[in-house]
Enzyme design. Structure first.
Site, PDB file in Angstrom:
ATOM      1  N   SER A  47       0.789  -1.227   0.000  1.00  0.00           N
ATOM      2  CA  SER A  47       0.000   0.000   0.000  1.00  0.00           C
ATOM      3  C   SER A  47       0.820   1.275   0.000  1.00  0.00           C
ATOM      4  CB  SER A  47      -0.946   0.019   1.213  1.00  0.00           C
ATOM      5  OG  SER A  47      -1.918  -0.993   1.088  1.00  0.00           O
ATOM      6  N   SER A  48       2.018   1.250   0.589  1.00  0.00           N
ATOM      7  CA  SER A  48       2.772   2.484   0.753  1.00  0.00           C
ATOM      8  C   SER A  48       4.254   2.276   0.489  1.00  0.00           C
ATOM      9  CB  SER A  48       2.572   3.043   2.166  1.00  0.00           C
ATOM     10  OG  SER A  48       2.951   2.078   3.132  1.00  0.00           O
TER      11      SER A  48
END
Length: 204
Positions: free
Chosen positions: A70-71
């Site tokens: 996600s990041s």
């Protein structure tokens, strides 16, 4: 004994296989150069792949792995996923660095196009939720329709899974709030413009 491919192709799919425009396929049908195998209830043409096997270039179906985080602070985990998928024997690994709630991932789009194009034999994931946070069952269902096997390498994630789920929930709330406030702001502007347009200036 060689098995024939009786799968049905739409006008667009056959055009893509033959490397021509959809309009060309329809023109060839009107001229009698091509004949559709059947018509759907909606009167759409469908063509049997086996009827054009001598014209369609054969493409080898390959095994694809898909990795996602996600990041940016999870890049090391992304590399770990990619290596795990390569070690499992995937011919190609597609990856994304974006939230599991985002359905516009470039890697996911590439994966789906390959599956829909019937060039994928198997899809391998380290964890099922790497594909999508919600809606992955629909993708798995479509994979089954295109004879794409699914392989999940590891058990569901523990703390890392829960941490990312919290991030996804926060992202979902942020997006929802932004849209809600944006809609209210738009309504307020419209109301103000309407009030101003209806106001009558008082003369001296």
């Amino acid at each position: 004994m060689k098995r024939l491919d009786f799968s049905l192709l739409s006008v667009g799919e056959l055009a893509a296989k033959l490397g021509v425009a959809s309009a060309t396929i329809r023109r060839w049908c009107r001229a009698g150069k091509l004949t559709e195998t059947l018509r759907t209830v909606g009167n759409l043409r469908r063509f049997a792949s086996c009827s054009f096997s001598h014209l369609i270039k054969k493409e080898e179906r390959r095994s694809i792995g898909y990795a996602r985080v996600s990041s940016h602070d999870q890049k090391s985990d992304l590399q770990s996923q990619i290596q795990r998928l390569k070690d499992s024997g995937c011919d190609e690994v597609i990856s994304d660095l974006v939230s599991g709630l985002n359905c516009k991932k470039p890697g996911l789009k590439k994966l789906l196009e390959a599956i829909w194009g019937r060039t994928v034999s198997s899809l391998t994931l380290r964890h099922a939720d790497r594909l999508l946070r919600f809606g992955k069952e629909l993708v798995f269902y479509r994979c089954k329709q295109f004879n794409v096997s699914i392989q999940i390498l590891d058990d569901p994630e523990g703390e890392a899974f829960e941490t990312e789920l919290v991030k996804d929930v926060i992202t979902l709330m942020t997006v929802f709030s932004a849209r809600l406030y944006g809609k209210r702001s738009w309504k307020n502007r419209r109301a103000l413009e309407q009030t101003q347009s209806n106001s009558v200036p008082i003369g001296n």
